[in-house]
Enzyme design. Structure first.
Site, PDB file in Angstrom:
ATOM      1  N   SER A   1      -8.684   4.849  -5.605  1.00  0.00           N
ATOM      2  CA  SER A   1      -7.630   3.969  -6.112  1.00  0.00           C
ATOM      3  C   SER A   1      -6.904   3.207  -5.013  1.00  0.00           C
ATOM      4  O   SER A   1      -6.051   2.370  -5.313  1.00  0.00           O
ATOM      5  CB  SER A   1      -6.624   4.792  -6.924  1.00  0.00           C
ATOM      6  OG  SER A   1      -6.029   5.791  -6.113  1.00  0.00           O
TER       7      SER A   1
ATOM      8  N   HIS B   1      -8.430   7.619   3.625  1.00  0.00           N
ATOM      9  CA  HIS B   1      -7.832   8.925   3.332  1.00  0.00           C
ATOM     10  C   HIS B   1      -8.845   9.825   2.646  1.00  0.00           C
ATOM     11  O   HIS B   1      -9.858   9.374   2.125  1.00  0.00           O
ATOM     12  CB  HIS B   1      -6.589   8.772   2.441  1.00  0.00           C
ATOM     13  CG  HIS B   1      -6.886   8.364   1.035  1.00  0.00           C
ATOM     14  ND1 HIS B   1      -7.233   7.062   0.677  1.00  0.00           N
ATOM     15  CD2 HIS B   1      -6.905   9.073  -0.130  1.00  0.00           C
ATOM     16  CE1 HIS B   1      -7.440   6.996  -0.622  1.00  0.00           C
ATOM     17  NE2 HIS B   1      -7.251   8.204  -1.145  1.00  0.00           N
TER      18      HIS B   1
ATOM     19  N   HIS C   1      -4.556   0.156   7.848  1.00  0.00           N
ATOM     20  CA  HIS C   1      -5.054   0.005   6.485  1.00  0.00           C
ATOM     21  C   HIS C   1      -6.514  -0.445   6.450  1.00  0.00           C
ATOM     22  O   HIS C   1      -7.227  -0.187   5.469  1.00  0.00           O
ATOM     23  CB  HIS C   1      -4.173  -1.029   5.766  1.00  0.00           C
ATOM     24  CG  HIS C   1      -4.449  -1.218   4.315  1.00  0.00           C
ATOM     25  ND1 HIS C   1      -4.018  -0.328   3.355  1.00  0.00           N
ATOM     26  CD2 HIS C   1      -5.119  -2.208   3.650  1.00  0.00           C
ATOM     27  CE1 HIS C   1      -4.399  -0.755   2.163  1.00  0.00           C
ATOM     28  NE2 HIS C   1      -5.062  -1.893   2.310  1.00  0.00           N
TER      29      HIS C   1
ATOM     30  N   PHE D   1     -31.557   9.654 -19.930  1.00  0.00           N
ATOM     31  CA  PHE D   1     -32.365  10.828 -19.613  1.00  0.00           C
ATOM     32  C   PHE D   1     -31.616  11.768 -18.687  1.00  0.00           C
ATOM     33  O   PHE D   1     -31.665  12.994 -18.847  1.00  0.00           O
ATOM     34  CB  PHE D   1     -33.695  10.400 -18.972  1.00  0.00           C
ATOM     35  CG  PHE D   1     -34.587  11.563 -18.632  1.00  0.00           C
ATOM     36  CD1 PHE D   1     -35.434  12.109 -19.579  1.00  0.00           C
ATOM     37  CD2 PHE D   1     -34.567  12.130 -17.361  1.00  0.00           C
ATOM     38  CE1 PHE D   1     -36.245  13.201 -19.275  1.00  0.00           C
ATOM     39  CE2 PHE D   1     -35.369  13.217 -17.044  1.00  0.00           C
ATOM     40  CZ  PHE D   1     -36.221  13.749 -18.015  1.00  0.00           C
TER      41      PHE D   1
ATOM     42  N   CYS E   1       0.833  -1.200   0.000  1.00  0.00           N
ATOM     43  CA  CYS E   1       0.000   0.000   0.000  1.00  0.00           C
ATOM     44  C   CYS E   1       0.869   1.251   0.000  1.00  0.00           C
ATOM     45  O   CYS E   1       1.787   1.388   0.811  1.00  0.00           O
ATOM     46  CB  CYS E   1      -0.918   0.001   1.224  1.00  0.00           C
ATOM     47  SG  CYS E   1      -1.783   1.567   1.495  1.00  0.00           S
TER      48      CYS E   1
ATOM     49  N   GLN F   1      -8.911  13.933   0.443  1.00  0.00           N
ATOM     50  CA  GLN F   1      -8.071  14.838  -0.327  1.00  0.00           C
ATOM     51  C   GLN F   1      -8.520  16.287  -0.113  1.00  0.00           C
ATOM     52  O   GLN F   1      -9.666  16.537   0.258  1.00  0.00           O
ATOM     53  CB  GLN F   1      -8.133  14.505  -1.822  1.00  0.00           C
ATOM     54  CG  GLN F   1      -7.647  13.093  -2.156  1.00  0.00           C
ATOM     55  CD  GLN F   1      -7.626  12.845  -3.650  1.00  0.00           C
ATOM     56  OE1 GLN F   1      -6.994  13.586  -4.409  1.00  0.00           O
ATOM     57  NE2 GLN F   1      -8.317  11.807  -4.089  1.00  0.00           N
TER      58      GLN F   1
ATOM     59  N   ASN G   1     -13.294  10.231  -1.560  1.00  0.00           N
ATOM     60  CA  ASN G   1     -13.875   9.176  -2.383  1.00  0.00           C
ATOM     61  C   ASN G   1     -13.675   7.867  -1.634  1.00  0.00           C
ATOM     62  O   ASN G   1     -12.535   7.469  -1.381  1.00  0.00           O
ATOM     63  CB  ASN G   1     -13.184   9.082  -3.742  1.00  0.00           C
ATOM     64  CG  ASN G   1     -13.381  10.332  -4.574  1.00  0.00           C
ATOM     65  OD1 ASN G   1     -14.446  10.930  -4.561  1.00  0.00           O
ATOM     66  ND2 ASN G   1     -12.338  10.732  -5.289  1.00  0.00           N
TER      67      ASN G   1
END
Length: 376
Positions: free
Chosen positions: A164, A169, A116, A345, A52, A171, A156
């Site tokens: 990713s 975390h 993690h 739509f 990681c 940003q 995210n």
């Protein structure tokens, strides 16, 4: 003609923050689904992953080595979307319809915790408070840099939201201009303040003017729970599914006692309450489908922190019209593997949803605040 029933009849709802509409089609919740399904987000991650890029002591993709951090860690994104000044000057437009402007700024990554396998809903409340402190520090630092006009804090979460790396975390992007969506919201807040009389008993914005979100949250708290959109409250904040929500289980978090313009305006009690409600919201999210619930989250507030006077007090200015709020926009719809898509739509006409905001709020209210992994 039968009377209108918002739980079964199609209708449009107005979003006063962005001056847009959304089509609500509650009768479509029964349609079968034979479309794409998503793989489940992993819930058995290791506490430390040697591969990681964000774990303590590991080497990132750009070659930098992470410190052996024990709480939060901040670093400049190795693959930033914007670059620091000075930037090149854009050439004259070849045509008035083909204009461009040069953008400078910076992009920071804030690791929530060295472990993690954790995320906002599984972190301790003190750890979430540390994150709020770090957001405030980065907002203040970046927001006082020359040439910066806007600072956006966001997260995210989950692969389906484009994350990713599963290491917890967020940003912070700092830009030399104010982006489109915050510009729309600030314009709506200013227009409301200048055209709307103050209602008795409702908190007000700067100089005693009406505030769109103060008025909105006051109304939402007056609606009976079984009819309303409020999910949870604490002493200072409320989490609700907005009347105009687009994403199935969209939530907005905002203060309900007073008008607060930015993170730097929090009292100690308000900071604690903010961390509390962020933790509780994300626990309920994970518990909807017993999975690590994907979402995009962003803090909307003053574009920049206020300046201080000679006595160290914050100076009020026009940007205090901003009313701090957090958007949670999650894609999952029916299960941990069925998400909402931007269909034809919605791309070509206007946003559309099936589940009503009231139905979504009820589902979220019925979720436990004891994380599902804690009961296994």
């Amino acid at each position: 003609m039968e009377p209108f029933d918002p739980t079964i009849h199609p209708h449009r709802r107005y979003n006063p923050l962005t001056n847009t509409h959304i089509l609500v089609s509650p009768h479509r919740t029964k349609r079968p689904w034979l479309g794409q399904t998503e793989p489940a987000e992993p819930s058995n991650l290791p506490q430390y992953d040697p591969t990681c890029y964000l774990c303590p002591g590991n080497t990132r993709a750009g070659g930098q080595v992470n410190e052996m951090y024990t709480s939060t860690m901040v670093f400049e994104n190795d693959y930033a979307a914007v670059l620091p000044p000075p930037g090149p000057v854009t050439p004259p437009a070849a045509h008035p319809l083909l204009t461009a402007e040069s953008i400078q700024g910076g992009c920071d990554v804030i690791c929530f915790h060295p472990r993690h396998d954790l995320s906002l809903p599984t972190l301790s409340l003190s750890d979430v408070e540390n994150i709020v402190d770090e957001w405030t520090r980065v907002y203040t630092r970046r927001g006082t840099e020359p040439g910066i006009e806007y600072v956006q804090i966001f997260e995210n979460k989950g692969a389906m939201m484009g994350c990713s790396n599963p290491h917890p975390h967020s940003q912070v992007w700092s830009l030399s201009t104010v982006p489109t969506l915050p510009t729309k919201e600030l314009a709506s807040l200013r227009n409301y303040a200048s055209t709307t009389p103050v209602r008795p008993g409702v908190a007000t914005g700067p100089d005693g003017h009406a505030c769109l979100l103060c008025e909105y949250v006051h109304h939402e708290l007056s609606v009976p729970e079984d009819e309303g959109r409020v999910v949870i409250t604490n002493e200072h904040f409320v989490a609700l599914v907005p009347w105009w929500a687009y994403w199935p289980f969209e939530i907005m978090v905002l203060p309900h006692k007073r008008h607060i313009s930015s993170l730097v305006h929090f009292t100690v009690d308000e900071k604690h309450a903010f961390a509390d409600i962020m933790s509780r919201v994300t626990k309920r999210y994970d518990n909807i489908f017993s999975c690590s619930f994907a979402y995009a989250m962003g803090v909307h507030q003053r574009p920049l922190p206020p300046r201080r006077d000679d006595d160290g007090m914050y100076v009020q200015d026009a940007d205090d019209i901003a009313h701090l709020h957090v958007h949670f926009e999650p894609p999952l719809l029916r299960s941990a593997s069925v998400r909402k898509f931007l269909a034809g739509f919605e791309v070509m006409a206007e946003p559309q949803r099936d589940l009503t905001a009231e139905q979504a709020a009820k589902r979220l209210r019925n979720c436990s605040e004891v994380h599902y992994l804690a009961t296994e």
